[in-house]
Design a protein around this motif. Structure first.
Motif: not given
Length: 99
Positions: A14-18, A23-25, A38-43, A91-99
């Motif tokens: 799983i991969e998602e932009i904040s 950031l990308v997680a 958890l990584v900062p995006l280049e731009h 992968a279907e069971d994963l979810k990224i939650i941003w807070f």
């Protein structure tokens, strides 16, 4: 997920932009271990260092830390409850939650 945001191997589950777009997680698993990154995006100009968080071993835990070249380390047996390892995440069971 049809394309990767940053250059990965095929092991990304799983991969998602904040929500702020800076950031990308992602969760990445190889044959032995799964990690959350958890990584900062280049731009982005955010002052943030990449973070790696161990999630689970997929194989039996070693007695001590072992660092293999180009591979994240396994958690030693003294630091995990699942000394024999666990199954790879679905992968279907994963979810990224941003807070």
């Amino acid at each position: 997920m049809t394309k990767h945001i940053i250059n990965h191997e095929e092991d990304v589950l799983i991969e998602e932009i904040s929500p702020y777009g800076n950031l990308v997680a992602y969760v990445e698993c190889n044959e032995e271990v799964c990690y959350f990154y958890l990584v900062p995006l280049e731009h982005s100009n955010v002052q943030f260092y990449p973070i790696a968080l161990w999630l689970r071993n997929l194989v039996e835990a070693p007695t001590d830390w072992i660092q293999k070249k180009n591979s994240p380390p396994l958690m030693p047996e003294k630091n995990t409850q699942h000394k024999k390892g666990l199954d790879k995440y679905d992968a279907e069971d994963l979810k990224i939650i941003w807070f």
